[in-house]
Motif scaffolding. Sequence first.
Motif, mmCIF file in Angstrom:
data_model
loop_
_atom_site.group_PDB
_atom_site.id
_atom_site.type_symbol
_atom_site.label_atom_id
_atom_site.label_comp_id
_atom_site.label_asym_id
_atom_site.label_seq_id
_atom_site.Cartn_x
_atom_site.Cartn_y
_atom_site.Cartn_z
ATOM 1 N N LEU A 47 0.839 -1.198 0.000
ATOM 2 C CA LEU A 47 0.000 0.000 0.000
ATOM 3 C C LEU A 47 0.880 1.257 0.000
ATOM 4 O O LEU A 47 0.586 2.225 -0.700
ATOM 5 C CB LEU A 47 -0.932 -0.002 1.217
ATOM 6 C CG LEU A 47 -1.874 1.197 1.343
ATOM 7 C CD1 LEU A 47 -2.812 1.292 0.137
ATOM 8 C CD2 LEU A 47 -2.679 1.109 2.642
ATOM 9 N N ALA A 48 1.948 1.218 0.771
ATOM 10 C CA ALA A 48 2.883 2.358 0.805
ATOM 11 C C ALA A 48 3.473 2.586 -0.584
ATOM 12 O O ALA A 48 3.579 3.726 -1.051
ATOM 13 C CB ALA A 48 3.998 2.089 1.817
ATOM 14 N N GLU A 49 3.829 1.506 -1.261
ATOM 15 C CA GLU A 49 4.383 1.606 -2.615
ATOM 16 C C GLU A 49 3.349 2.194 -3.569
ATOM 17 O O GLU A 49 3.656 3.074 -4.381
ATOM 18 C CB GLU A 49 4.785 0.195 -3.070
ATOM 19 C CG GLU A 49 5.758 0.163 -4.214
ATOM 20 C CD GLU A 49 6.200 -1.272 -4.493
ATOM 21 O OE1 GLU A 49 5.934 -1.739 -5.616
ATOM 22 O OE2 GLU A 49 6.787 -1.906 -3.590
ATOM 23 N N LEU A 50 2.114 1.724 -3.444
ATOM 24 C CA LEU A 50 1.024 2.216 -4.287
ATOM 25 C C LEU A 50 0.796 3.714 -4.077
ATOM 26 O O LEU A 50 0.574 4.463 -5.030
ATOM 27 C CB LEU A 50 -0.261 1.439 -3.968
ATOM 28 C CG LEU A 50 -1.524 1.821 -4.741
ATOM 29 C CD1 LEU A 50 -1.381 1.449 -6.216
ATOM 30 C CD2 LEU A 50 -2.752 1.145 -4.136
ATOM 31 N N ARG A 51 0.888 4.153 -2.820
ATOM 32 C CA ARG A 51 0.633 5.558 -2.506
ATOM 33 C C ARG A 51 1.871 6.435 -2.699
ATOM 34 O O ARG A 51 1.784 7.651 -2.649
ATOM 35 C CB ARG A 51 0.154 5.683 -1.046
ATOM 36 C CG ARG A 51 -1.145 4.958 -0.783
ATOM 37 C CD ARG A 51 -1.567 5.073 0.675
ATOM 38 N NE ARG A 51 -2.099 6.397 0.935
ATOM 39 C CZ ARG A 51 -1.576 7.262 1.803
ATOM 40 N NH1 ARG A 51 -0.491 6.940 2.485
ATOM 41 N NH2 ARG A 51 -2.128 8.438 1.997
ATOM 42 N N GLY A 52 3.029 5.804 -2.853
ATOM 43 C CA GLY A 52 4.267 6.566 -3.012
ATOM 44 C C GLY A 52 4.690 7.272 -1.741
ATOM 45 O O GLY A 52 5.300 8.345 -1.777
ATOM 46 N N ARG A 53 4.411 6.636 -0.609
ATOM 47 C CA ARG A 53 4.676 7.272 0.685
ATOM 48 C C ARG A 53 4.849 6.185 1.740
ATOM 49 O O ARG A 53 4.017 5.295 1.847
ATOM 50 C CB ARG A 53 3.475 8.158 1.010
ATOM 51 C CG ARG A 53 3.582 9.002 2.219
ATOM 52 C CD ARG A 53 2.334 9.875 2.323
ATOM 53 N NE ARG A 53 2.123 10.290 3.689
ATOM 54 C CZ ARG A 53 2.758 11.304 4.258
ATOM 55 N NH1 ARG A 53 3.650 11.992 3.581
ATOM 56 N NH2 ARG A 53 2.518 11.631 5.506
ATOM 57 N N PRO A 54 5.927 6.215 2.526
ATOM 58 C CA PRO A 54 6.169 5.133 3.497
ATOM 59 C C PRO A 54 5.070 5.022 4.556
ATOM 60 O O PRO A 54 4.495 6.028 4.980
ATOM 61 C CB PRO A 54 7.492 5.535 4.159
ATOM 62 C CG PRO A 54 8.099 6.555 3.266
ATOM 63 C CD PRO A 54 6.981 7.232 2.552
ATOM 64 N N ILE A 55 4.792 3.777 4.951
ATOM 65 C CA ILE A 55 3.928 3.498 6.101
ATOM 66 C C ILE A 55 4.776 2.704 7.080
ATOM 67 O O ILE A 55 5.249 1.611 6.749
ATOM 68 C CB ILE A 55 2.692 2.669 5.712
ATOM 69 C CG1 ILE A 55 1.813 3.432 4.718
ATOM 70 C CG2 ILE A 55 1.881 2.298 6.961
ATOM 71 C CD1 ILE A 55 0.675 2.597 4.138
ATOM 72 N N GLU A 56 4.994 3.256 8.257
ATOM 73 C CA GLU A 56 5.784 2.566 9.288
ATOM 74 C C GLU A 56 4.832 1.905 10.277
ATOM 75 O O GLU A 56 4.012 2.582 10.904
ATOM 76 C CB GLU A 56 6.673 3.568 10.034
ATOM 77 C CG GLU A 56 7.693 4.280 9.163
ATOM 78 C CD GLU A 56 8.825 3.372 8.739
ATOM 79 O OE1 GLU A 56 9.056 2.335 9.404
ATOM 80 O OE2 GLU A 56 9.484 3.707 7.742
#
Length: 201
Positions: A43-52
């Motif tokens: 999902l982080a890759e899809l959104r182009g933004r890291p999810i920690e």
Amino acid sequence: MAERPVSLRRARRRVSDAVDSVIAGIPAEPGAPFDIADFCARLAELRGRPIELLAMGPLLGGRPVPMTGLLVALPNADYLFYDDSTSPSFRENAIMHELGHLVLGHSAGGSPLDDDVDLMATLLPDLDPGMVRRMLSTALGRRGYTDRQEVEAEMFASLLWRRRGVDGHTLIRPTVRLAPEDERVVDRLAQVLGATDPEDR
């Protein structure tokens, strides 16, 4: 001014569209079991933004965990804290609920409480306290989301589980930590009754 009643039809349509978009962007691997950490990474890759993904227990150093999940959106990444003292299924459901807030673009309102500032200082100690206080009105959600946003986030979790074919996430209860001798008795009873995963009861 009081919030207008939640329109379930409108919420369902909005959530269903969001889930469709996520599933189209993160296709399931045929036959692969669902893995929440892998899902967050994709999902982080899809959104182009890291999810920690961060467990709250170790960060709180023995203090009680005050909530099941917490989403903090910072300028460069989204931090999703979860209560690691509950069962795996309950934990995953809390994470998926917070992901619902994230995907649906929810933001909190209201003024931050001193407890919120203290909690953030503990969970993200490298942040400047002044910045934490300025951000909290929009970044820290648990106490600030509207009823509509909470309904949508719960719908998101439930619908995504269903579309992914994952059962058992709608009637989850938090677990209680038992003494080791009581845990052995419960495990033995679970075996006798045919439970297959005592970790996830």
